[in-house]
Write a protein that holds these residues in place. Structure first.
Motif, PDB file in Angstrom:
ATOM      1  N   MET A   4      51.209  39.745  39.906  1.00 26.74           N
ATOM      2  CA  MET A   4      49.989  39.037  39.548  1.00 26.74           C
ATOM      3  C   MET A   4      49.139  39.896  38.628  1.00 26.74           C
ATOM      4  SD  MET A   4      46.965  37.442  41.963  1.00 26.74           S
ATOM      5  CE  MET A   4      47.726  35.824  41.999  1.00 26.74           C
ATOM      6  N   ASP A   5      48.417  39.251  37.715  1.00 25.81           N
ATOM      7  CA  ASP A   5      47.521  39.958  36.805  1.00 25.81           C
ATOM      8  C   ASP A   5      46.465  40.719  37.599  1.00 25.81           C
ATOM      9  OD1 ASP A   5      44.638  39.439  35.225  1.00 25.81           O
ATOM     10  OD2 ASP A   5      46.267  40.228  33.994  1.00 25.81           O
ATOM     11  N   SER A   6      46.171  41.957  37.148  1.00 22.90           N
ATOM     12  CA  SER A   6      45.234  42.808  37.880  1.00 22.90           C
ATOM     13  C   SER A   6      43.854  42.178  37.998  1.00 22.90           C
ATOM     14  CB  SER A   6      45.124  44.168  37.192  1.00 22.90           C
ATOM     15  OG  SER A   6      46.364  44.827  37.188  1.00 22.90           O
ATOM     16  N   ALA A   7      43.393  41.506  36.933  1.00 22.34           N
ATOM     17  CA  ALA A   7      42.075  40.881  36.970  1.00 22.34           C
ATOM     18  C   ALA A   7      42.034  39.766  38.017  1.00 22.34           C
ATOM     19  CB  ALA A   7      41.710  40.330  35.591  1.00 22.34           C
ATOM     20  N   ALA A   8      43.101  38.963  38.089  1.00 20.90           N
ATOM     21  CA  ALA A   8      43.160  37.895  39.085  1.00 20.90           C
ATOM     22  C   ALA A   8      43.204  38.479  40.499  1.00 20.90           C
ATOM     23  CB  ALA A   8      44.380  37.013  38.831  1.00 20.90           C
ATOM     24  N   LEU A   9      43.934  39.583  40.647  1.00 18.47           N
ATOM     25  CA  LEU A   9      44.009  40.238  41.949  1.00 18.47           C
ATOM     26  C   LEU A   9      42.645  40.779  42.366  1.00 18.47           C
ATOM     27  CD1 LEU A   9      45.855  41.158  44.237  1.00 18.47           C
ATOM     28  CD2 LEU A   9      46.327  43.236  42.923  1.00 18.47           C
ATOM     29  N   LEU A  10      41.917  41.336  41.399  1.00 16.69           N
ATOM     30  CA  LEU A  10      40.590  41.855  41.698  1.00 16.69           C
ATOM     31  C   LEU A  10      39.650  40.721  42.104  1.00 16.69           C
ATOM     32  CD1 LEU A  10      39.059  44.564  41.703  1.00 16.69           C
ATOM     33  CD2 LEU A  10      38.296  44.048  39.386  1.00 16.69           C
ATOM     34  N   ASP A  11      39.775  39.560  41.455  1.00 14.11           N
ATOM     35  CA  ASP A  11      38.964  38.397  41.831  1.00 14.11           C
ATOM     36  C   ASP A  11      39.238  37.978  43.272  1.00 14.11           C
ATOM     37  OD1 ASP A  11      37.705  38.251  39.405  1.00 14.11           O
ATOM     38  OD2 ASP A  11      39.061  36.753  38.557  1.00 14.11           O
ATOM     39  N   ILE A  12      40.509  37.975  43.658  1.00 19.00           N
ATOM     40  CA  ILE A  12      40.875  37.583  45.019  1.00 19.00           C
ATOM     41  C   ILE A  12      40.293  38.562  46.035  1.00 19.00           C
ATOM     42  CG2 ILE A  12      42.830  37.430  46.614  1.00 19.00           C
ATOM     43  CD1 ILE A  12      44.428  36.208  44.316  1.00 19.00           C
ATOM     44  N   LEU A  13      40.378  39.855  45.739  1.00 16.85           N
ATOM     45  CA  LEU A  13      39.878  40.869  46.654  1.00 16.85           C
ATOM     46  C   LEU A  13      38.362  41.009  46.607  1.00 16.85           C
ATOM     47  CD1 LEU A  13      42.573  43.651  46.115  1.00 16.85           C
ATOM     48  CD2 LEU A  13      42.427  41.956  47.947  1.00 16.85           C
ATOM     49  N   GLY A  14      37.724  40.310  45.675  1.00 15.30           N
ATOM     50  CA  GLY A  14      36.267  40.350  45.590  1.00 15.30           C
ATOM     51  C   GLY A  14      35.585  39.621  46.735  1.00 15.30           C
ATOM     52  N   ASN A  15      36.347  38.821  47.467  1.00 12.86           N
ATOM     53  CA  ASN A  15      35.784  38.083  48.598  1.00 12.86           C
ATOM     54  C   ASN A  15      35.834  38.958  49.851  1.00 12.86           C
ATOM     55  OD1 ASN A  15      36.354  36.210  51.106  1.00 12.86           O
ATOM     56  ND2 ASN A  15      35.206  34.973  49.636  1.00 12.86           N
TER      57      ASN A  15
ATOM     58  N   ASN B 206      35.526  38.270  53.083  1.00 15.29           N
ATOM     59  CA  ASN B 206      36.333  37.781  54.191  1.00 15.29           C
ATOM     60  C   ASN B 206      37.819  37.999  53.953  1.00 15.29           C
ATOM     61  OD1 ASN B 206      34.381  36.945  56.026  1.00 15.29           O
ATOM     62  ND2 ASN B 206      34.147  34.937  55.071  1.00 15.29           N
ATOM     63  N   ARG B 207      38.269  37.887  52.694  1.00 15.24           N
ATOM     64  CA  ARG B 207      39.681  38.155  52.423  1.00 15.24           C
ATOM     65  C   ARG B 207      39.986  39.638  52.612  1.00 15.24           C
ATOM     66  NH1 ARG B 207      39.167  33.600  48.889  1.00 15.24           N
ATOM     67  NH2 ARG B 207      38.531  34.756  47.024  1.00 15.24           N
ATOM     68  N   ARG B 208      39.042  40.503  52.257  1.00 16.21           N
ATOM     69  CA  ARG B 208      39.239  41.937  52.509  1.00 16.21           C
ATOM     70  C   ARG B 208      39.285  42.206  54.011  1.00 16.21           C
ATOM     71  NH1 ARG B 208      35.165  42.332  48.568  1.00 16.21           N
ATOM     72  NH2 ARG B 208      33.666  43.161  50.091  1.00 16.21           N
ATOM     73  N   ARG B 209      38.443  41.523  54.779  1.00 18.02           N
ATOM     74  CA  ARG B 209      38.442  41.707  56.238  1.00 18.02           C
ATOM     75  C   ARG B 209      39.752  41.204  56.844  1.00 18.02           C
ATOM     76  NH1 ARG B 209      33.414  38.906  58.696  1.00 18.02           N
ATOM     77  NH2 ARG B 209      34.107  40.019  60.579  1.00 18.02           N
ATOM     78  N   ILE B 210      40.298  40.124  56.293  1.00 13.11           N
ATOM     79  CA  ILE B 210      41.586  39.623  56.769  1.00 13.11           C
ATOM     80  C   ILE B 210      42.677  40.662  56.534  1.00 13.11           C
ATOM     81  CG2 ILE B 210      43.419  37.936  56.321  1.00 13.11           C
ATOM     82  CD1 ILE B 210      41.221  35.844  55.852  1.00 13.11           C
ATOM     83  N   LEU B 211      42.699  41.230  55.349  1.00 11.80           N
ATOM     84  CA  LEU B 211      43.717  42.237  55.045  1.00 11.80           C
ATOM     85  C   LEU B 211      43.547  43.472  55.930  1.00 11.80           C
ATOM     86  CD1 LEU B 211      43.816  42.024  51.141  1.00 11.80           C
ATOM     87  CD2 LEU B 211      45.569  41.252  52.749  1.00 11.80           C
ATOM     88  N   ARG B 212      42.293  43.859  56.199  1.00 11.73           N
ATOM     89  CA  ARG B 212      42.053  45.008  57.076  1.00 11.73           C
ATOM     90  C   ARG B 212      42.585  44.716  58.483  1.00 11.73           C
ATOM     91  NH1 ARG B 212      36.825  45.570  56.291  1.00 11.73           N
ATOM     92  NH2 ARG B 212      37.207  46.840  54.456  1.00 11.73           N
TER      93      ARG B 212
END
Length: 245
Positions: free
Chosen positions: A1-12, A14-20
């Motif tokens: 995946m494109d790095s910019a798109a990945l950064l957008d996804i991780l900008g949320n 709750n998604r970071r908390r899910i991954l943690r």
């Protein structure tokens, strides 16, 4: 995946908390929903986006419950400076990479009991240069420009080697955590136990210190420590915990 798109996804957040949370153990939707304090529908939407990005996968257990887990190692690097803004994502470097062969990165490498390489120290090999005064001769300024250009090139190559070394270390950390997780139990919570043991090895002693290090609730850490104490892996002295000798 494109790095910019990945950064957008991780900008949320709750998604970071899910991954943690998933970095500690695989979870199903209801567990994630309770942990985040958001609706299962919202969790499903976050998981869908993480799956589309290739960060999360799912499996179904014998009770037909769908468990989600992190699918792979991935490193996202962001560089911000007055002269540069860039992003790149990369998989960990191969464990067979000879990091000691890097041109600019000086590494002291020791072998452990299993013959695996362990990085002990790293040091950049580029040298500093002094700047000429404002009233220096023109040819001295030319020489200084040439030296600075060479130093810049050296540092750019060192930066690339450091990135490669970080990817190598990233992969090795996962390998060691996998082995430690399997050694202490090997079930779905083995990764959390491995991180708790690493925190104790780093000097954390109390439940609150370990909880802060592994980013897990106190009661979860206490339950894991008590279980490992029954196995003889850790020992307790009052409110302090330590690895068993």
């Amino acid at each position: 995946m494109d790095s910019a798109a990945l950064l957008d996804i991780l900008g949320n957040e709750n998604r970071r908390r899910i991954l943690r949370l998933l970095s500690h153990k695989p979870c199903y939707v209801t567990e994630i929903s309770d942990y985040l304090g958001v609706s299962p529908k919202a969790v499903i939407d976050h998981l869908r986006k993480l799956e589309e990005a290739g960060l999360v996968e799912s499996r179904t257990d014998d009770q037909r419950r769908k468990y989600f887990h992190i699918s792979r190692n991935l490193r996202l690097e962001v560089d911000v400076s007055p002269y540069e803004f860039g992003m790149k994502s990369a998989y960990p470097a191969s464990a067979s990479l000879d990091v000691s062969a890097c041109r600019y990165l000086s590494l002291e490498v020791e072998m452990d009991g299993n013959g695996d390489e362990v990085i002990v120290n790293e040091q950049g090999a580029c040298e500093e240069t002094t700047t000429a005064s404002d009233d220096a001769l023109d040819d001295e300024n030319v020489d200084e420009i040439a030296v600075l250009a060479e130093q810049l090139n050296c540092l750019e190559e060192l930066k690339g080697e450091l990135s490669l070394a970080q990817r190598w270390v990233h992969g090795r950390i996962t390998d060691v955590l996998d082995s430690l997780s399997e050694a202490v139990d090997g079930d779905d919570e083995g990764h959390l136990r491995a991180e708790i043991l690493a925190a104790l090895a780093a000097g954390a002693e109390t439940i609150s210190e370990v909880s802060e290090e592994v980013r897990a609730p106190d009661h979860v850490v206490e339950r894991q420590l008590s279980g490992m104490a029954d196995q003889g892996v850790v020992e307790r002295d009052g409110d302090r915990w330590a690895l068993s000798a």
